[in-house]
Design a protein around this motif. Structure first.
Motif, PDB file in Angstrom:
ATOM      1  N   HIS A   1      40.092  41.523  50.035  1.00 22.06           N
ATOM      2  CA  HIS A   1      41.024  42.610  49.545  1.00 22.06           C
ATOM      3  C   HIS A   1      42.185  41.745  48.658  1.00 22.06           C
ATOM      4  CE1 HIS A   1      38.874  44.985  52.536  1.00 22.06           C
ATOM      5  NE2 HIS A   1      39.166  46.116  51.699  1.00 22.06           N
ATOM      6  N   THR A   2      42.663  40.785  49.506  1.00 21.24           N
ATOM      7  CA  THR A   2      43.671  39.997  48.740  1.00 21.24           C
ATOM      8  C   THR A   2      43.392  39.111  47.613  1.00 21.24           C
ATOM      9  OG1 THR A   2      44.963  39.534  50.904  1.00 21.24           O
ATOM     10  CG2 THR A   2      45.558  38.141  49.110  1.00 21.24           C
ATOM     11  N   ARG A   3      42.078  38.722  47.497  1.00 16.19           N
ATOM     12  CA  ARG A   3      41.703  37.977  46.455  1.00 16.19           C
ATOM     13  C   ARG A   3      41.556  39.035  45.331  1.00 16.19           C
ATOM     14  NH1 ARG A   3      36.029  35.423  47.427  1.00 16.19           N
ATOM     15  NH2 ARG A   3      37.041  34.588  49.232  1.00 16.19           N
ATOM     16  N   MET A   4      40.709  40.024  45.599  1.00 17.74           N
ATOM     17  CA  MET A   4      40.431  40.832  44.359  1.00 17.74           C
ATOM     18  C   MET A   4      41.672  41.570  43.982  1.00 17.74           C
ATOM     19  SD  MET A   4      37.172  40.546  44.235  1.00 17.74           S
ATOM     20  CE  MET A   4      36.880  41.726  42.897  1.00 17.74           C
ATOM     21  N   ASN A   5      42.605  41.856  44.618  1.00 19.84           N
ATOM     22  CA  ASN A   5      43.743  42.648  44.352  1.00 19.84           C
ATOM     23  C   ASN A   5      44.503  41.530  43.359  1.00 19.84           C
ATOM     24  OD1 ASN A   5      43.704  44.793  45.457  1.00 19.84           O
ATOM     25  ND2 ASN A   5      44.801  44.205  47.381  1.00 19.84           N
ATOM     26  N   LEU A   6      44.277  40.392  43.502  1.00 22.26           N
ATOM     27  CA  LEU A   6      44.868  39.272  42.577  1.00 22.26           C
ATOM     28  C   LEU A   6      44.389  39.108  41.427  1.00 22.26           C
ATOM     29  CD1 LEU A   6      46.140  36.567  45.190  1.00 22.26           C
ATOM     30  CD2 LEU A   6      47.715  37.761  43.959  1.00 22.26           C
ATOM     31  N   ILE A   7      43.005  39.175  41.331  1.00 22.63           N
ATOM     32  CA  ILE A   7      42.126  38.987  40.246  1.00 22.63           C
ATOM     33  C   ILE A   7      42.400  40.315  39.473  1.00 22.63           C
ATOM     34  CG2 ILE A   7      39.672  38.980  39.210  1.00 22.63           C
ATOM     35  CD1 ILE A   7      38.738  37.452  41.699  1.00 22.63           C
ATOM     36  N   ARG A   8      42.474  41.354  39.877  1.00 18.30           N
ATOM     37  CA  ARG A   8      42.435  42.656  39.133  1.00 18.30           C
ATOM     38  C   ARG A   8      44.146  42.451  38.482  1.00 18.30           C
ATOM     39  NH1 ARG A   8      41.717  47.786  42.311  1.00 18.30           N
ATOM     40  NH2 ARG A   8      42.254  48.766  40.068  1.00 18.30           N
ATOM     41  N   GLU A   9      44.972  42.132  39.403  1.00 16.36           N
ATOM     42  CA  GLU A   9      46.416  42.145  38.855  1.00 16.36           C
ATOM     43  C   GLU A   9      46.544  41.053  37.477  1.00 16.36           C
ATOM     44  OE1 GLU A   9      50.717  40.682  40.279  1.00 16.36           O
ATOM     45  OE2 GLU A   9      49.290  41.682  41.890  1.00 16.36           O
ATOM     46  N   ALA A  10      45.732  40.104  37.561  1.00 13.40           N
ATOM     47  CA  ALA A  10      45.782  39.012  36.568  1.00 13.40           C
ATOM     48  C   ALA A  10      45.842  39.410  35.231  1.00 13.40           C
ATOM     49  CB  ALA A  10      44.805  37.914  36.689  1.00 13.40           C
ATOM     50  N   THR A  11      44.981  40.546  35.112  1.00 16.73           N
ATOM     51  CA  THR A  11      44.725  41.152  33.683  1.00 16.73           C
ATOM     52  C   THR A  11      45.379  42.642  33.636  1.00 16.73           C
ATOM     53  OG1 THR A  11      42.336  42.070  34.251  1.00 16.73           O
ATOM     54  CG2 THR A  11      42.716  39.831  33.271  1.00 16.73           C
ATOM     55  N   ALA A  12      45.621  43.149  34.700  1.00  5.58           N
ATOM     56  CA  ALA A  12      46.266  44.437  34.636  1.00  5.58           C
ATOM     57  C   ALA A  12      47.538  44.677  33.886  1.00  5.58           C
ATOM     58  CB  ALA A  12      46.387  44.929  35.815  1.00  5.58           C
ATOM     59  N   LYS A  13      48.420  43.585  34.179  1.00  3.53           N
ATOM     60  CA  LYS A  13      49.532  43.349  33.580  1.00  3.53           C
ATOM     61  C   LYS A  13      49.630  43.108  32.027  1.00  3.53           C
ATOM     62  CE  LYS A  13      52.082  40.892  36.386  1.00  3.53           C
ATOM     63  NZ  LYS A  13      53.417  40.260  37.072  1.00  3.53           N
ATOM     64  N   ALA A  14      48.793  41.967  31.833  1.00  2.86           N
ATOM     65  CA  ALA A  14      48.932  41.648  30.430  1.00  2.86           C
ATOM     66  C   ALA A  14      47.804  41.604  29.605  1.00  2.86           C
ATOM     67  CB  ALA A  14      49.345  40.095  30.281  1.00  2.86           C
ATOM     68  N   GLY A  15      46.359  42.306  30.263  1.00  3.80           N
ATOM     69  CA  GLY A  15      45.339  42.494  29.429  1.00  3.80           C
ATOM     70  C   GLY A  15      44.699  41.136  29.614  1.00  3.80           C
ATOM     71  N   GLY A  16      43.314  41.232  29.244  1.00  2.30           N
ATOM     72  CA  GLY A  16      42.393  40.163  29.198  1.00  2.30           C
ATOM     73  C   GLY A  16      41.240  40.143  30.010  1.00  2.30           C
ATOM     74  N   ILE A  17      40.165  39.180  29.744  1.00  2.00           N
ATOM     75  CA  ILE A  17      39.088  39.345  30.570  1.00  2.00           C
ATOM     76  C   ILE A  17      39.045  37.912  31.379  1.00  2.00           C
ATOM     77  CG2 ILE A  17      36.650  38.959  30.406  1.00  2.00           C
ATOM     78  CD1 ILE A  17      37.114  39.698  27.449  1.00  2.00           C
ATOM     79  N   TYR A  18      38.488  38.315  32.767  1.00  2.87           N
ATOM     80  CA  TYR A  18      38.831  37.344  33.915  1.00  2.87           C
ATOM     81  C   TYR A  18      37.488  37.286  34.503  1.00  2.87           C
ATOM     82  CZ  TYR A  18      41.526  34.534  37.343  1.00  2.87           C
ATOM     83  OH  TYR A  18      42.150  33.674  37.951  1.00  2.87           O
ATOM     84  N   LEU A  19      37.259  35.904  34.512  1.00  2.38           N
ATOM     85  CA  LEU A  19      35.828  35.104  35.161  1.00  2.38           C
ATOM     86  C   LEU A  19      36.178  34.430  36.417  1.00  2.38           C
ATOM     87  CD1 LEU A  19      35.111  35.490  31.877  1.00  2.38           C
ATOM     88  CD2 LEU A  19      33.119  34.476  32.615  1.00  2.38           C
ATOM     89  N   TYR A  20      35.742  35.051  37.443  1.00  2.00           N
ATOM     90  CA  TYR A  20      35.969  34.372  38.756  1.00  2.00           C
ATOM     91  C   TYR A  20      34.668  33.644  39.255  1.00  2.00           C
ATOM     92  CZ  TYR A  20      37.375  33.732  43.668  1.00  2.00           C
ATOM     93  OH  TYR A  20      37.553  32.932  44.971  1.00  2.00           O
ATOM     94  N   ALA A  21      34.471  32.458  39.433  1.00  2.00           N
ATOM     95  CA  ALA A  21      33.447  31.859  40.078  1.00  2.00           C
ATOM     96  C   ALA A  21      33.753  31.332  41.531  1.00  2.00           C
ATOM     97  CB  ALA A  21      32.918  30.764  39.047  1.00  2.00           C
TER      98      ALA A  21
END
Length: 715
Positions: free
Chosen positions: A210-230
């Motif tokens: 939950h913590t990890r996914m919240n951070l991944i979503r927040e990474a682009t929720a505030k400033a927009g963008g496409i985020y690829l997590y491997a």
């Protein structure tokens, strides 16, 4: 007009120092990504070497072999036509860095070193690497000669830069950087970077996703963008299980998610996204003014277009739709995470299977059920046609040539009968109930079970002591001292360990197998380890322990879940039984109880463990916290007594934690001294000064209560 682009990230089951195997899995992921039409592929952190090399990162051979494997990837024409983001360690100016190397069509574009290193908990990256503490700074890196020969390049940019194609801008960050307050993706998105890659070696803990996914979503929720997590997935050769869950997020919404637990060595997660969605989203949020004041990154220009559909409309290419994030329950995490970890361990160590002392109690029961879960995963993977799993299962089970052509591990009970061995090691202190439960469970899950009594062995050892000293120890219930009582309990537990290793070595031979031994499984939970409620070098001492990082409370919930999910009715009896070590004689007046022996409940131990490790409490601050949480249910003096008792037993048993069996790491308050919880093992158990301060608070509380009662009486 849309700018559709297909991008790919992946989960790879890499193994520390398995250079060729790691390379082949990378190549397979690139091939799959290209087959799906992806023009960008991102892999896990340090995927060439495996993340968990630890002090091997100090060896120069490792860096040579990393470049050799990377050279073979660059030379492979099947890797052309897609922008690659691959992780490997690199030495620059005699300094070691954790790097991402971005390339296209056999040419290196940029080497991006990690800026913020993971250096707490399970991680010691600054022991091996140096962080690149020069944001937005780039310098020249002279390539090794074997790479120069392949690429025709003498040097490339090394540092904190971004990649600029004809249609978008791509920036890379690595694992820990996502978790930092001033994460690199903030500056990148403000500078116009539209695609951000994150390559991770992130381990599993219960409820951590939950913590990890919240951070991944927040990474682009505030400033927009496409985020690829491997992410890496699997056991890399140590206590951690890397739990995959590669993901693609657009403007804060998930569009693709990989599995958190599976036996697949290579899993590629892809999505088709629209670059125009990023541009539109950014025009709607408050970022313009900050963006104009942001220091620019150097752009490494690449004359290629990653979204060729911008030139012509293709109705067959459809953007991926947002979806809900999938989370496993904690009970499912226990069923799946340690099971995958066990499978990686047994198949990679060339073991013949597992041996477990099955006591009839809930801890060894949970361990056995986790092995059963592993067998179920193997069976399902075989049914799905996973050839790697089938080949590994045949090797572990020692399937003979004449049988190998037709046999497949599609039946979990049949597979368990070949690789899983259990034994009930009873004494005259054991009960018929625990013996029966152990046998019923072994029958249900299919383990090869041995039921034995070891009284003659215990009697022989005690007789040796009696002959040597002229003194015969007796149990407390028969008038013996506490010292005698403990010694007689401990010798039973330690002899079980000796028998466990004897059986683990010889049972395969008994069953007609000439080579290969069994891995001995431990079954002490995290709370018992923290309290030190186990005998040093007893049957808790083993090769590996799948439940050593899991609390008793969570194990009970897991067993209740497994009872229904795996259809094992006997598990209800394990849940209802009183936890007992069965090391003392049972009389009409006395039956040994774990919680009575410990002087605290398992629920209380979990609370103590979290306060000590996660919230960094010593005795005094722990008392203050519990004073407010546990009163008025308990008096201040009772709270004080519990805190003091916990720290007393924690301190006198610290030495046991230095030799704990390597355990699956699943809990933040694990007391594992070898990797996670570094504290001295010779401590004054009284904590004298802290105890005095606690006593002062108790006296003040009791005095205040007395004065209040007196005032009420006068009134």
């Amino acid at each position: 007009m849309g700018h559709l682009i297909t991008i790919a990230t992946c989960n790879l089951n890499q193994w520390a120092l398995d250079f060729e195997g790691n390379r082949d899995r990378i190549l397979k992921s690139i091939k799959i990504a290209k087959e799906r039409g992806a023009t960008l592929r991102v892999g896990p952190e340090l995927e060439i070497t495996g993340y968990g090399c630890l002090d091997h990162f100090l060896e120069t051979d490792l860096y040579l072999h990393s470049w050799e494997m990377y050279a073979s990837i660059l030379q492979n024409k099947e890797t052309y036509g897609i922008l690659l983001d691959i992780g490997l360690p690199i030495i620059h100016k005699n300094v070691k860095y954790n790097c991402r190397v971005l390339s296209y069509d056999g040419k290196i574009l940029l080497i991006r070193p990690k800026i913020w290193l993971a250096n707490d908990g399970n991680y010691r990256e600054m022991r091996f690497f140096t962080p690149w503490q020069r944001p937005r700074y780039v310098e020249n890196f002279v390539l090794p000669r074997l790479i120069q020969t392949i690429t025709g390049q003498e040097s490339v940019d090394f540092g904190d830069a971004v990649i600029s194609t004809l249609d978008t801008v791509i920036g890379a960050e690595t694992c820990e950087e996502l978790f930092t307050p001033n994460a690199p993706h903030i500056g990148m998105t403000l500078d116009g970077v539209e695609i951000i890659t994150n390559s991770s070696g992130s381990h599993h803990e219960l409820r951590k996703l939950h913590t990890r996914m919240n951070l991944i979503r927040e990474a682009t929720a505030k400033a927009g963008g496409i985020y690829l997590y491997a992410n890496q997935k699997g056991c890399d050769g140590d206590r951690l299980y890397y739990d995959g869950c590669a993901s693609i997020v657009v403007n804060g919404e998930l569009v693709a998610q990989g599995k958190q637990f599976s036996l697949e060595d290579v899993e590629v997660v892809s999505a088709t996204v629209d670059l125009e969605d990023v541009r539109s989203y950014r025009s709607q949020i408050s970022r313009g003014l900050q963006a104009t004041h942001t220091e620019a990154y150097k752009r490494v220009k690449v004359p290629v277009e990653l979204s060729p559909t911008s030139l012509s409309f293709n109705p067959k290419i459809v953007p991926s739709k947002p979806k809900e994030i999938f989370y496993h329950s904690p009970e499912e995490e226990i069923a799946l995470g340690p099971a995958c970890w066990l499978w990686d361990y047994v198949r990679r160590c060339n073991g013949a299977g597992f041996f477990l002392p099955l006591s009839g109690g809930i801890d060894s029961c949970a361990t056995a059920v986790i092995v059963h879960s592993m067998c179920r995963l193997v069976a399902q993977a075989a049914k799905d046609g996973n050839q790697q799993v089938i080949a590994d299962a045949k090797r572990v089970a020692n399937v003979k040539d004449e049988e190998a052509e037709t046999w497949s591990p599609t039946d979990p009970v049949d597979f368990a009968s070949r690789i899983f061995h259990t034994s009930y090691m009873g004494t005259k202190n054991s009960s018929i109930e625990t013996r029966t439960r152990a046998k019923e469970l072994s029958d249900k899950i299919g383990s090869y079970h041995v039921d034995l009594n070891m009284d003659t062995l215990v009697t022989a050892v005690v007789s040796v002591f009696e002959v040597a000293t002229g003194k015969k120890p007796v149990f407390k219930v028969f008038g013996g001292s506490q010292t005698e009582n403990l010694a007689l309990q401990n010798i039973q537990a330690r002899l079980r360990m000796v028998l466990a290793y004897l059986f683990a070595q010889l049972l395969p031979w008994v069953r007609g197998r000439q080579t290969g031994g069994l891995l001995v499984l431990g079954s002490a939970n995290v709370d018992e380890c923290l309290r030190g409620y186990l005998t040093k070098y007893d049957c808790s001492s083993a090769d590996i322990n799948p439940i050593g990082g899991i609390s008793k409370t969570d194990l009970k919930k897991f067993i209740d879940y497994a009872r229904a999910e795996f259809e094992i009715p006997v598990l209800k009896e394990f849940l209802e039984a009183t936890p007992t070590a069965e090391l003392e004689p049972i009389t009409k007046e006395y039956v040994q109880s774990d919680e009575a022996d410990m002087g605290m409940t398992y629920e209380e131990l979990s609370v103590f463990g979290r306060l000590r490790k996660v919230q960094k409490c010593g005795p005094y601050s722990m008392f203050l916290k519990l004073y407010h949480e546990w009163t008025p249910r308990l008096t201040p003096r009772q709270v004080a007594e519990k805190v003091k008792k916990f720290f007393f037993f924690y301190a006198i048993n610290r030495h046991k934690q230095t030799v704990l069996t390597p355990s699956y790491h699943a809990e933040q308050y694990s007391p594992d001294d070898n990797r996670f919880d570094l504290r001295p093992f010779l401590i004054n158990p009284r904590f004298n000064w802290a105890s005095k301060k606690i006593d002062e608070i108790v006296e003040q509380s009791e005095k205040g209560t007395t004065e209040e009662l007196e005032e009420l009486t006068v009134e």
